[in-house]
Enzyme design. Sequence first.
Site, short mmCIF file in Angstrom:
data_model
loop_
_atom_site.label_atom_id
_atom_site.label_comp_id
_atom_site.label_asym_id
_atom_site.label_seq_id
_atom_site.Cartn_x
_atom_site.Cartn_y
_atom_site.Cartn_z
N LYS A 84 -73.92 39.88 -13.26
CA LYS A 84 -74.07 40.26 -11.84
C LYS A 84 -73.33 39.29 -10.94
O LYS A 84 -73.08 38.14 -11.32
CB LYS A 84 -75.55 40.33 -11.43
CG LYS A 84 -76.32 38.99 -11.47
CD LYS A 84 -76.23 38.20 -10.17
CE LYS A 84 -76.89 36.82 -10.31
NZ LYS A 84 -76.12 35.73 -9.76
N ASP A 110 -83.99 35.91 -11.38
CA ASP A 110 -83.03 37.01 -11.44
C ASP A 110 -83.41 38.07 -12.47
O ASP A 110 -82.79 39.13 -12.54
CB ASP A 110 -81.63 36.49 -11.84
CG ASP A 110 -80.98 35.65 -10.76
OD1 ASP A 110 -81.44 35.71 -9.60
OD2 ASP A 110 -80.01 34.94 -11.08
P1 ATP Z 1 -78.07 32.30 -13.00
O1 ATP Z 1 -76.92 32.98 -12.29
O2 ATP Z 1 -79.22 33.23 -13.34
O3 ATP Z 1 -78.50 31.00 -12.39
P2 ATP Z 1 -76.12 31.38 -14.86
O4 ATP Z 1 -75.26 32.56 -15.14
O5 ATP Z 1 -75.58 30.37 -13.90
O6 ATP Z 1 -77.55 31.88 -14.43
P3 ATP Z 1 -76.71 31.17 -17.65
O7 ATP Z 1 -75.47 31.67 -18.29
O8 ATP Z 1 -77.90 32.04 -17.66
O9 ATP Z 1 -76.42 30.63 -16.19
O10 ATP Z 1 -77.04 29.76 -18.36
C1 ATP Z 1 -77.84 28.77 -17.75
C2 ATP Z 1 -78.39 27.86 -18.84
O11 ATP Z 1 -79.33 28.61 -19.61
C3 ATP Z 1 -77.34 27.33 -19.79
O12 ATP Z 1 -77.34 25.94 -19.73
C4 ATP Z 1 -77.76 27.81 -21.18
O13 ATP Z 1 -77.76 26.80 -22.15
C5 ATP Z 1 -79.18 28.32 -21.00
N1 ATP Z 1 -79.41 29.60 -21.71
C6 ATP Z 1 -80.55 29.95 -22.31
N2 ATP Z 1 -80.45 31.18 -22.83
C7 ATP Z 1 -79.21 31.64 -22.55
C8 ATP Z 1 -78.53 32.85 -22.85
N3 ATP Z 1 -79.10 33.82 -23.56
N4 ATP Z 1 -77.27 32.99 -22.38
C9 ATP Z 1 -76.70 32.01 -21.65
N5 ATP Z 1 -77.31 30.83 -21.37
C10 ATP Z 1 -78.55 30.63 -21.81
#
Ligand code: ATP
Length: 289
Positions: free
Chosen positions: A10, A136
Amino acid sequence: MPVCEKAYAKINLVLAVTARRTDGYHELQTIYQNLTLHDTLQLTSLAEDKIILTCDDPSLPVGPDNLVWRAAERLKRFFRISRGVHIKLQKRIPVAAGLAGGSSDAAAVLRGLVRLWHLPQDWEELIQLAAELGSDVPYCLFGGTALGTGRGEKITTLAPCPHFYVVLANPGFKVKTAEIYHSLTEADLEPGYDLTPMLRALACGDRNGIVANLSNTLEAAAFRLSPAIRTLKDKLAQKAPSLMCGSGPTVFALFTAQEEAEEAALSLRREGTAVWLTETISQPTAGGE
Ligand code: ATP
């Protein structure tokens, strides 16, 4: 029979942080939009009561630190399921990039396990479980174009955003969401943020109105911490209207013409920037197979 689910990335067309809350969270007014870029999850039921997660990205944890594992555990506990599950996760969404990859994976697990184990589709309960996993995650259960209020977990579905090609550019480092929120100053907050122009543009399918109202309060804090994000945004903004994704550090640009999006993606890639060319998607939650 295994169940497959797609977990879509997203962006936030608007992410307005309006106030700090006493519980440590922030009050938001945000407009979520799904992209076609997605992770894929395959769920297979196991007779033995255990959760096995395998993932093609070796940098990610495969135990309780992975949101996928936590979502499965939480749902099993809630419905008192004594069977287990093997989840195969194929990552495509860049990690810690502001694209809600983990949240979307967690929501896909909730949807997938409800189908796998023929559980009651009690959406109120599922939204509650989702909100406990992350702000989210409730949005990611349904996807599409939606308004998020509260800490982002209170969702109102909106009419689908008109189609855009979306170029995502990532500066090559990860950002901790909590760190960005922590470094927001009082002056950064936007208490009187008025979503009306963006909501009106979305309701009318007015592309010019949408790109004119892109806004993200978190950019100020993220640019202070990592000026490279601003540099990347400035570069992308020369091609098309641009904004930082969520808490960053990925930046997106919206294009109506495919050739222009392809040209922008190519020129950034030539400079060595990590780039994805994707599109907005209107009704993704029929993503199960
Ligand atoms: P958001 O936009 O919801 O804040 P994001 O896209 O910035 O999330 P994610 O890719 O969800 O960040 O990753 C954030 C942290 O969560 C990472 O440091 C990762 O190690 C951990 N994590 C736990 N599970 C997952 C997963 N299934 N996919 C990606 N990261 C994950």
